[in-house]
Structures are given as C-alpha cells and as structure tokens.
Design a protein around this motif. Structure first.
Motif, short mmCIF file in Angstrom:
data_model
loop_
_atom_site.label_atom_id
_atom_site.label_comp_id
_atom_site.label_asym_id
_atom_site.label_seq_id
_atom_site.Cartn_x
_atom_site.Cartn_y
_atom_site.Cartn_z
N MET A 1 49.14 41.24 44.05
CA MET A 1 47.79 41.01 44.49
C MET A 1 47.07 40.10 43.49
O MET A 1 46.30 39.23 43.87
CB MET A 1 47.09 42.36 44.64
N ARG A 2 47.35 40.33 42.21
CA ARG A 2 46.70 39.52 41.19
C ARG A 2 47.08 38.04 41.35
O ARG A 2 46.24 37.16 41.19
CB ARG A 2 47.08 40.03 39.81
N SER A 3 48.33 37.79 41.67
CA SER A 3 48.80 36.41 41.84
C SER A 3 48.07 35.72 42.99
O SER A 3 47.86 34.51 42.97
CB SER A 3 50.30 36.37 42.11
N LEU A 4 47.69 36.47 43.98
CA LEU A 4 46.96 35.93 45.12
C LEU A 4 45.47 35.78 44.80
O LEU A 4 44.86 34.75 45.10
CB LEU A 4 47.14 36.85 46.33
N ALA A 5 44.89 36.78 44.16
CA ALA A 5 43.44 36.80 43.93
C ALA A 5 42.99 35.82 42.84
O ALA A 5 41.91 35.24 42.95
CB ALA A 5 43.00 38.21 43.57
N ARG A 10 39.36 31.60 40.84
CA ARG A 10 39.13 30.36 40.06
C ARG A 10 38.49 29.27 40.92
O ARG A 10 37.58 28.57 40.50
CB ARG A 10 40.44 29.86 39.46
N GLN A 11 38.99 29.12 42.14
CA GLN A 11 38.42 28.11 43.05
C GLN A 11 36.97 28.44 43.40
O GLN A 11 36.11 27.57 43.38
CB GLN A 11 39.25 28.01 44.32
N ALA A 12 36.70 29.70 43.70
CA ALA A 12 35.33 30.10 44.04
C ALA A 12 34.40 29.89 42.85
O ALA A 12 33.27 29.41 43.02
CB ALA A 12 35.30 31.56 44.48
#
Length: 83
Positions: A1-5, A10-12
């Motif tokens: 989940m961390r790899s996805l979030a 960062r983008q947000a």
C-alpha cells in the motif's frame, strides 16, 4: 500500500505546493453543537455533487441524502419541511 500511496502523495503535494503528510492540515473535525450546525453541514454535503458538476440539481444527485429525502417527499412518505 505504501508503494502505491507515496507517489500519489508526492504528486498531490507538488500540485498543491505543500509538504508533509498527504492529509496533514487539509481536513479538520468540527463539533456540530446544535441543529443549526447539523443542518448547515447537511446542506454543504448535499450540494457537493452540484458544485462539482456531477449533478445538475439535487433531485439528480445520486446517492445523496437530499435525493432520498426529495423522493420520499414526492412519494408523500415524508412530510415536506415547514417554511
């Protein structure tokens, strides 16, 4: 989940020109201390689909409490609000 979030966060943060945790400081809890405050929160929430242009009006705003109340009032299963 961390790899996805993490990349999403960062983008947000880059888009919002901010740093820190993704939700940090963006949302706050507020006590609804009386019926007037509750009504204001309900109106704000019910109007979100209209403001976001997902729905053109309250009767067409699917999956909202406002739409459900409108349908029940039209079916005469709920008393219309007093003015």
């Amino acid at each position: 989940m961390r790899s996805l979030a993490e990349p999403i966060a960062r983008q947000a943060n880059a888009e919002d020109d901010c740093t820190g945790r993704f939700w940090d400081g963006r949302f706050k809890a507020q006590a609804l201390v009386d019926e007037r405050a509750l009504l204001a929160a309900m109106v704000y929430s019910d109007l979100n689909p209209v403001r976001a242009k997902i729905a053109k009006d309250l009767p067409s705003s699917n999956h909202t409490g406002a739409q459900k109340r409108i349908v029940l009032i039209q079916a005469k299963k709920l008393a219309a609000p007093h003015r």
